[in-house]
Write a protein that holds these residues in place. Structure first.
Motif, PDB file in Angstrom:
ATOM      1  N   GLU A 181       0.832  -1.207   0.000  1.00  0.00           N
ATOM      2  CA  GLU A 181       0.000   0.000   0.000  1.00  0.00           C
ATOM      3  C   GLU A 181       0.866   1.256   0.000  1.00  0.00           C
ATOM      4  N   TYR A 182       1.940   1.232   0.785  1.00  0.00           N
ATOM      5  CA  TYR A 182       2.843   2.385   0.816  1.00  0.00           C
ATOM      6  C   TYR A 182       3.439   2.648  -0.563  1.00  0.00           C
ATOM      7  N   LEU A 183       3.907   1.614  -1.222  1.00  0.00           N
ATOM      8  CA  LEU A 183       4.521   1.792  -2.536  1.00  0.00           C
ATOM      9  C   LEU A 183       3.504   2.302  -3.553  1.00  0.00           C
ATOM     10  N   GLN A 184       2.262   1.873  -3.433  1.00  0.00           N
ATOM     11  CA  GLN A 184       1.211   2.380  -4.307  1.00  0.00           C
ATOM     12  C   GLN A 184       0.954   3.860  -4.033  1.00  0.00           C
ATOM     13  N   ARG A 185       0.887   4.217  -2.758  1.00  0.00           N
ATOM     14  CA  ARG A 185       0.689   5.622  -2.396  1.00  0.00           C
ATOM     15  C   ARG A 185       1.897   6.458  -2.817  1.00  0.00           C
ATOM     16  N   LEU A 186       3.081   5.867  -2.714  1.00  0.00           N
ATOM     17  CA  LEU A 186       4.292   6.580  -3.107  1.00  0.00           C
ATOM     18  C   LEU A 186       4.275   6.875  -4.608  1.00  0.00           C
ATOM     19  N   GLN A 187       3.773   5.948  -5.402  1.00  0.00           N
ATOM     20  CA  GLN A 187       3.660   6.195  -6.833  1.00  0.00           C
ATOM     21  C   GLN A 187       2.766   7.401  -7.122  1.00  0.00           C
ATOM     22  N   GLN A 188       1.659   7.499  -6.413  1.00  0.00           N
ATOM     23  CA  GLN A 188       0.783   8.661  -6.600  1.00  0.00           C
ATOM     24  C   GLN A 188       1.493   9.948  -6.198  1.00  0.00           C
ATOM     25  N   TYR A 189       2.268   9.879  -5.146  1.00  0.00           N
ATOM     26  CA  TYR A 189       3.035  11.045  -4.714  1.00  0.00           C
ATOM     27  C   TYR A 189       4.086  11.430  -5.751  1.00  0.00           C
ATOM     28  N   TYR A 190       4.727  10.461  -6.365  1.00  0.00           N
ATOM     29  CA  TYR A 190       5.663  10.765  -7.448  1.00  0.00           C
ATOM     30  C   TYR A 190       4.968  11.557  -8.552  1.00  0.00           C
ATOM     31  N   LYS A 191       3.722  11.190  -8.850  1.00  0.00           N
ATOM     32  CA  LYS A 191       2.996  11.817  -9.944  1.00  0.00           C
ATOM     33  C   LYS A 191       2.547  13.238  -9.610  1.00  0.00           C
ATOM     34  N   ASN A 192       2.009  13.420  -8.385  1.00  0.00           N
ATOM     35  CA  ASN A 192       1.368  14.715  -8.100  1.00  0.00           C
ATOM     36  C   ASN A 192       2.105  15.585  -7.093  1.00  0.00           C
ATOM     37  N   GLY A 193       3.086  15.025  -6.377  1.00  0.00           N
ATOM     38  CA  GLY A 193       3.851  15.822  -5.423  1.00  0.00           C
ATOM     39  C   GLY A 193       3.089  16.249  -4.191  1.00  0.00           C
ATOM     40  N   ASP A 194       1.890  15.716  -3.978  1.00  0.00           N
ATOM     41  CA  ASP A 194       1.052  16.095  -2.833  1.00  0.00           C
ATOM     42  C   ASP A 194       1.381  15.193  -1.643  1.00  0.00           C
ATOM     43  N   THR A 195       1.948  15.788  -0.606  1.00  0.00           N
ATOM     44  CA  THR A 195       2.396  14.993   0.545  1.00  0.00           C
ATOM     45  C   THR A 195       1.337  14.799   1.612  1.00  0.00           C
ATOM     46  N   ALA A 196       0.283  15.619   1.625  1.00  0.00           N
ATOM     47  CA  ALA A 196      -0.597  15.698   2.796  1.00  0.00           C
ATOM     48  C   ALA A 196      -1.161  14.338   3.198  1.00  0.00           C
ATOM     49  N   ASN A 197      -1.834  13.656   2.275  1.00  0.00           N
ATOM     50  CA  ASN A 197      -2.469  12.386   2.621  1.00  0.00           C
ATOM     51  C   ASN A 197      -1.452  11.325   3.006  1.00  0.00           C
ATOM     52  N   LEU A 198      -0.333  11.289   2.287  1.00  0.00           N
ATOM     53  CA  LEU A 198       0.684  10.273   2.572  1.00  0.00           C
ATOM     54  C   LEU A 198       1.360  10.544   3.915  1.00  0.00           C
ATOM     55  N   LYS A 199       1.570  11.804   4.262  1.00  0.00           N
ATOM     56  CA  LYS A 199       2.147  12.127   5.567  1.00  0.00           C
ATOM     57  C   LYS A 199       1.230  11.663   6.691  1.00  0.00           C
ATOM     58  N   HIS A 200      -0.061  11.901   6.543  1.00  0.00           N
ATOM     59  CA  HIS A 200      -1.017  11.449   7.561  1.00  0.00           C
ATOM     60  C   HIS A 200      -1.005   9.923   7.677  1.00  0.00           C
ATOM     61  N   TRP A 201      -0.946   9.258   6.527  1.00  0.00           N
ATOM     62  CA  TRP A 201      -0.943   7.794   6.523  1.00  0.00           C
ATOM     63  C   TRP A 201       0.301   7.260   7.225  1.00  0.00           C
ATOM     64  N   LEU A 202       1.444   7.822   6.919  1.00  0.00           N
ATOM     65  CA  LEU A 202       2.689   7.378   7.552  1.00  0.00           C
ATOM     66  C   LEU A 202       2.654   7.647   9.058  1.00  0.00           C
ATOM     67  N   TYR A 203       2.130   8.773   9.444  1.00  0.00           N
ATOM     68  CA  TYR A 203       2.047   9.105  10.877  1.00  0.00           C
ATOM     69  C   TYR A 203       1.199   8.079  11.619  1.00  0.00           C
ATOM     70  N   ASP A 204       0.098   7.683  11.013  1.00  0.00           N
ATOM     71  CA  ASP A 204      -0.812   6.728  11.656  1.00  0.00           C
ATOM     72  C   ASP A 204      -0.305   5.297  11.584  1.00  0.00           C
ATOM     73  N   THR A 205       0.504   4.983  10.556  1.00  0.00           N
ATOM     74  CA  THR A 205       0.833   3.587  10.252  1.00  0.00           C
ATOM     75  C   THR A 205       2.253   3.196  10.617  1.00  0.00           C
ATOM     76  N   ALA A 206       3.198   4.149  10.576  1.00  0.00           N
ATOM     77  CA  ALA A 206       4.608   3.766  10.531  1.00  0.00           C
ATOM     78  C   ALA A 206       5.476   4.353  11.648  1.00  0.00           C
ATOM     79  N   ILE A 207       4.881   4.939  12.672  1.00  0.00           N
ATOM     80  CA  ILE A 207       5.637   5.501  13.794  1.00  0.00           C
ATOM     81  C   ILE A 207       5.472   4.596  15.009  1.00  0.00           C
ATOM     82  N   PHE A 208       6.606   4.146  15.569  1.00  0.00           N
ATOM     83  CA  PHE A 208       6.561   3.191  16.674  1.00  0.00           C
ATOM     84  C   PHE A 208       7.467   3.642  17.817  1.00  0.00           C
ATOM     85  N   GLY A 209       7.079   3.286  19.018  1.00  0.00           N
ATOM     86  CA  GLY A 209       7.870   3.603  20.202  1.00  0.00           C
ATOM     87  C   GLY A 209       7.148   3.131  21.447  1.00  0.00           C
ATOM     88  N   PHE A 210       7.629   3.608  22.590  1.00  0.00           N
ATOM     89  CA  PHE A 210       6.937   3.305  23.853  1.00  0.00           C
ATOM     90  C   PHE A 210       7.262   4.380  24.872  1.00  0.00           C
TER      91      PHE A 210
END
Length: 210
Positions: A181-210
């Motif tokens: 899913e990330y690579l698919q979203r990244l392809q769309q970002y390559y095309k349009n340069g719009d970071t907003a939706n992908l940044k939100h997705w990464l924040y919700d999906t890919a940040i880990f800690g404790f």
């Protein structure tokens, strides 16, 4: 601006990285198309050099937590580790065109101007944004800009984590079950340069800690 999810002690950050180090290397290897599983990573000689390069790049990124800033020179060195010192263009901003094949088109980023991209990178890491926001922004900017001849997505994820390590804000890693899913979203970002939706997705999906 994305808020930091975690504020960790130095010991806590070190423990988090130590526990997840193999997973970080493994997931970065997926950006290079490695077919190894987490269990058999050391069993395929044809791919071991890529794995060792990623290990060394992450070790170097971890060492940057003891300095005040992840510099442009450090970014170049991360790429040097990622693709190996003997590889063409390793650790150097590319001076020739590249193409990135997408599902339905070819993406051809402009040839970067080293002075300009150095300034842009410095502006990103020195901004007033949170560490987490800067890390996500650097990940996406580097992935799309394709500054290097090879290893751009791997360099991007490790550079982003260098910022996370230094700020003690956890880890940035796209889970394996979300990678397609990330690579698919990244392809769309390559095309349009719009970071907003992908940044939100990464924040919700890919940040880990404790």
């Amino acid at each position: 601006m994305a808020a930091d999810k975690f504020a960790m002690s130095r010991d806590g950050e070190d423990i988090l990285v130590e526990k997840n180090f193999a997973q970080l290397v493994y997931l970065a290897g997926k950006f290079a198309g490695l077919s190894t599983t987490l269990l058999d990573t050391q069993a395929k000689p044809s791919e071991i050099r890529t794995i060792l390069n990623l290990r060394d790049a992450y070790h170097y990124a971890m060492s940057l937590q003891y300095i005040s800033e992840v510099s442009f020179a450090a970014l170049l060195k991360i790429n040097l580790f990622v693709i190996g010192a003997g590889a063409s263009g390793a650790g150097q901003i590319r001076v020739q065109p590249v193409v990135v094949p997408l599902t339905d088109m070819i993406y051809q980023p402009t040839i970067p101007d080293e002075t300009q991209v150095k300034r842009e990178f410095s502006d990103l890491v020195q901004s007033e944004a949170t560490t987490t926001d800067k890390a996500i922004t650097v990940l996406l900017w580097l992935s799309r800009a394709q500054l290097f001849l090879d290893g751009n997505k791997r360099t991007a994820i490790i550079a982003a984590n260098a910022l996370m390590f230094a700020g003690r804000r956890g880890l940035l890693a796209v889970p394996e079950n979300k990678l397609a899913e990330y690579l698919q979203r990244l392809q769309q970002y390559y095309k349009n340069g719009d970071t907003a939706n992908l940044k939100h997705w990464l924040y919700d999906t890919a940040i880990f800690g404790f």
